[in-house]
Design an enzyme around this catalytic site. Structure first.
Site, PDB file in Angstrom:
ATOM      1  N   LYS A  53       0.763  -1.632  -0.339  1.00  0.00           N
ATOM      2  CA  LYS A  53       0.623  -0.018   0.476  1.00  0.00           C
ATOM      3  C   LYS A  53       0.894   1.279  -0.258  1.00  0.00           C
ATOM      4  O   LYS A  53       0.562   2.459  -0.512  1.00  0.00           O
ATOM      5  CB  LYS A  53      -0.840  -0.101   1.169  1.00  0.00           C
ATOM      6  CG  LYS A  53      -1.841   1.209   1.600  1.00  0.00           C
ATOM      7  CD  LYS A  53      -2.712   1.237   0.596  1.00  0.00           C
ATOM      8  CE  LYS A  53      -3.271   3.295   0.996  1.00  0.00           C
ATOM      9  NZ  LYS A  53      -4.296   3.280  -0.871  1.00  0.00           N
ATOM     10  N   CYS A  74      -3.469  11.031   1.083  1.00  0.00           N
ATOM     11  CA  CYS A  74      -2.935   9.623   0.775  1.00  0.00           C
ATOM     12  C   CYS A  74      -1.504  10.041   0.161  1.00  0.00           C
ATOM     13  O   CYS A  74      -0.082   9.572   0.654  1.00  0.00           O
ATOM     14  CB  CYS A  74      -3.716   8.660   0.081  1.00  0.00           C
ATOM     15  SG  CYS A  74      -5.296   8.767   0.583  1.00  0.00           S
TER      16      CYS A  74
HETATM   17  N1  SAJ Z   1      -1.212  14.704  -9.292  1.00  0.00           N
HETATM   18  C1  SAJ Z   1      -0.932  15.427 -10.152  1.00  0.00           C
HETATM   19  N2  SAJ Z   1      -0.591  14.663 -11.583  1.00  0.00           N
HETATM   20  C2  SAJ Z   1      -1.380  13.289 -11.704  1.00  0.00           C
HETATM   21  C3  SAJ Z   1      -1.662  12.713 -10.581  1.00  0.00           C
HETATM   22  C4  SAJ Z   1      -2.361  13.536 -10.008  1.00  0.00           C
HETATM   23  O1  SAJ Z   1      -0.024  16.772  -9.467  1.00  0.00           O
HETATM   24  O2  SAJ Z   1      -0.657  13.155 -12.178  1.00  0.00           O
HETATM   25  C5  SAJ Z   1      -1.868  15.390  -8.030  1.00  0.00           C
HETATM   26  C6  SAJ Z   1      -3.549  15.496  -7.823  1.00  0.00           C
HETATM   27  O3  SAJ Z   1      -3.838  16.505  -8.234  1.00  0.00           O
HETATM   28  C7  SAJ Z   1      -3.807  15.079  -6.220  1.00  0.00           C
HETATM   29  C8  SAJ Z   1      -2.656  14.704  -5.627  1.00  0.00           C
HETATM   30  O4  SAJ Z   1      -1.781  14.677  -6.806  1.00  0.00           O
HETATM   31  O5  SAJ Z   1      -3.478  16.984  -5.721  1.00  0.00           O
HETATM   32  C9  SAJ Z   1      -3.162  13.020  -5.385  1.00  0.00           C
HETATM   33  O6  SAJ Z   1      -4.876  12.284  -6.612  1.00  0.00           O
HETATM   34  P1  SAJ Z   1      -4.840  11.380  -6.869  1.00  0.00           P
HETATM   35  O7  SAJ Z   1      -5.241  11.551  -8.246  1.00  0.00           O
HETATM   36  O8  SAJ Z   1      -2.782  10.894  -7.514  1.00  0.00           O
HETATM   37  O9  SAJ Z   1      -4.702  10.089  -5.889  1.00  0.00           O
HETATM   38  P2  SAJ Z   1      -5.474  10.661  -4.655  1.00  0.00           P
HETATM   39  O10 SAJ Z   1      -4.984  10.551  -3.694  1.00  0.00           O
HETATM   40  O11 SAJ Z   1      -7.319  10.854  -4.829  1.00  0.00           O
HETATM   41  O12 SAJ Z   1      -6.032   8.664  -4.384  1.00  0.00           O
HETATM   42  C10 SAJ Z   1      -4.985   7.848  -4.427  1.00  0.00           C
HETATM   43  C11 SAJ Z   1      -4.766   6.626  -5.164  1.00  0.00           C
HETATM   44  N3  SAJ Z   1      -3.400   5.867  -5.354  1.00  0.00           N
HETATM   45  C12 SAJ Z   1      -2.651   5.525  -6.505  1.00  0.00           C
HETATM   46  O13 SAJ Z   1      -3.494   6.247  -7.760  1.00  0.00           O
HETATM   47  C13 SAJ Z   1      -1.180   5.449  -6.236  1.00  0.00           C
HETATM   48  C14 SAJ Z   1      -5.738   5.831  -4.791  1.00  0.00           C
HETATM   49  O14 SAJ Z   1      -5.411   4.618  -5.549  1.00  0.00           O
HETATM   50  C15 SAJ Z   1      -5.510   5.272  -2.980  1.00  0.00           C
HETATM   51  O15 SAJ Z   1      -6.771   4.839  -2.788  1.00  0.00           O
HETATM   52  C16 SAJ Z   1      -5.963   6.916  -2.535  1.00  0.00           C
HETATM   53  O16 SAJ Z   1      -4.575   7.672  -2.866  1.00  0.00           O
HETATM   54  C17 SAJ Z   1      -5.474   6.025  -0.984  1.00  0.00           C
HETATM   55  O17 SAJ Z   1      -6.515   6.416   0.327  1.00  0.00           O
HETATM   56  O18 SAJ Z   1      -4.640   5.602  -1.047  1.00  0.00           O
END
Ligand code: SAJ
Length: 431
Positions: free
Chosen positions: A215, A269
């Site tokens: 995780k 997360c």
């Molecule tokens: N972000 C970027 N660039 C990207 C992708 C995301 O700047 O290319 C930023 C987003 O804008 C945001 C942050 O990263 O601020 C996180 O967003 P996210 O959509 O990547 O992830 P979360 O936090 O909504 O959810 C994550 C997910 N983990 C992964 O994709 C590895 C989800 O599957 C997990 O269940 C969740 O964390 C968790 O609960 O741990």
């Protein structure tokens, strides 16, 4: 066990993960009691309503509550399976705080009977499931616990991390693959038979420690890759290049897949979990630590660039978005909110915020003169746009409504934005 052979289930913690999980298990026919320390949460759910925003969740909760399959309580009931989904925050030194997990285990201990299964779903540092087992062993010396004595244990204990994406929780709860780590292989098999009741994705068994690390690895992987994109955006800015073009071109290589730069990494997360790894192996984590610092540093970089733009222009400035990512109403740990609030503190009179998911400006704007306005008013009133969130609403603004704007686009939502003669067009980049 219920008369129909389905396990009775208790889900401890009714937040973003616990409530949808409880509802999905209830939908599979088990009687579920959701437990929370907040009486308002318990009352809301027992009325068939919900206290969080998530697509399709309200209808599901309403359905299972009205069919008598889900109810909420402040007390842990007797059950066959106990699922723990409580928060695991970190302290000021980035040290993980597993107090709520241990509190939950303490509350479960008196209810345990031989044959029961405890599953931890909270994101946790490696070794937490064993600590939970050790606590239960102390509280219930009458029970044989896994991995402590030879022979079959009375209780199965496993770690199975949630992996769902806010906004797609119900779909991902059912369809994502699950890693199920047992304290012993028997524990893993017992937990596996439970998850198979409501998960359509593949369920893979392993050890509790490997599942805990899996995780953390998933979110650290994403953080490191976003940091690479953010660093590229700063390099491109220095070299006068369009980072979006560079990434688009590089991603045409069959083995390159660069993520998107942005104003920083938010949510609870990805910006948190990498610290759990750093804390358990401080000397072995230079890369993970550097990624955190690049992503956190991006916020200051955007504030500085925006300040430069505000100094060069006059009139109202529209900050587009406060949420931590697109199309959600979650502002916690949001880089967009931090940036807009910092600009509002310094240039309050000029800052107008557009956030379709907010009814009022959050507390971070208290004492500033910043205003929350709707998109149409921003298009009419503001010459300068700072894009902080890639909400669909903002993406849909056609070129003819923004062609004459000065744009700093930290999310790259408008690659067609024309350069303005005598205007700093490079600022439309995620620089
Ligand atoms: N972000 C970027 N660039 C990207 C992708 C995301 O700047 O290319 C930023 C987003 O804008 C945001 C942050 O990263 O601020 C996180 O967003 P996210 O959509 O990547 O992830 P979360 O936090 O909504 O959810 C994550 C997910 N983990 C992964 O994709 C590895 C989800 O599957 C997990 O269940 C969740 O964390 C968790 O609960 O741990």
């Amino acid at each position: 066990m219920q008369a129909d052979n389905k396990p009775a289930v208790a889900v401890i913690g009714l937040g973003y993960i616990g409530l949808p999980t409880a509802a999905v298990i209830a939908r599979s026919g088990s009687h579920v009691v959701g437990v929370d320390v907040e009486s308002a949460v318990v009352d809301t759910i027992n009325e068939g309503r919900i206290h969080i925003e998530e697509i399709d969740l309200e209808g599901l909760v309403q359905g299972v509550v009205s069919r008598g399959l889900l109810r909420a309580s402040m007390d842990v009931p007797q059950a066959d399976v106990f699922v723990i989904a409580v928060p695991t925050p970190f302290d000021d030194e980035h040290a993980p705080d597993i107090r709520f997990v241990l509190d939950a285990a303490r509350a479960v201990a008196p209810r345990l009977k031989s044959g029961d299964c405890i599953i931890l779903e909270s994101t946790s540092p490696v070794g937490t499931t064993e600590k939970l087992r050790d606590l239960i062993a102390k509280e219930r010396p009458d029970l044989i616990l896994p991995g402590l004595q030879d022979g079959p244990a009375d209780i199965a204990i496993a770690y199975c991390p949630e992996r769902v994406l806010p906004g797609r929780i119900l779909e991902e709860l059912t369809n994502n693959d699950r890693v199920i780590g047992g304290i012993t292989p028997r524990c893993a098999r017992k937990a596996l038979s439970f998850y198979r009741r409501f998960v359509r994705g593949e369920c893979i068994t392993s050890s509790a420690r490997a599942a805990e690390m899996t995780k953390l690895t998933e979110n650290a992987y994403r953080d490191v890759n976003i940091a690479f994109a953010n660093e590229l955006s700063i390099i491109s800015d220095r070299l006068g290049l369009d980072v979006w073009e560079v990434i688009r071109l590089a991603n045409r290589h069959p083995r390159v897949n660069i993520l998107s730069p942005g104003p920083g990494v938010g949510g609870h997360c990805i910006a948190v979990d990498p610290w759990f790894i750093v804390h358990s192996a401080p000397d072995e984590t230079p890369l993970i630590r550097a990624a955190r610092s690049v992503n956190d540093g991006k916020i200051g970089h955007v504030i500085e660039r925006a300040e430069g733009l505000i100094a060069k222009t006059s009139g109202p400035v529209a900050c587009l978005g406060l949420a931590f990512k697109a199309n959600i109403d979650d502002f916690r740990e949001s880089p967009a909110l931090k940036i807009a609030a910092a600009l509002a503190q310094r240039h309050g009179d000029r800052i107008h915020v557009v956030e379709p998911y907010a009814n009022a400006l959050p507390a971070a704007f208290d004492g500033t003169n910043a205003r929350l306005i709707d998109l149409d008013s921003a298009i009419d009133a503001c010459e300068t746009f700072i894009v902080l969130v890639d909400h669909d609403l903002f993406k849909s603004i056609p070129l003819d409504e923004r062609a004459d704007k000065i744009v700093y686009d930290t999310r790259g939502i408008w690659p067609d934005q024309p350069a303005q003669p005598d205007k700093p067009h490079r600022l439309r980049l995620a620089s």
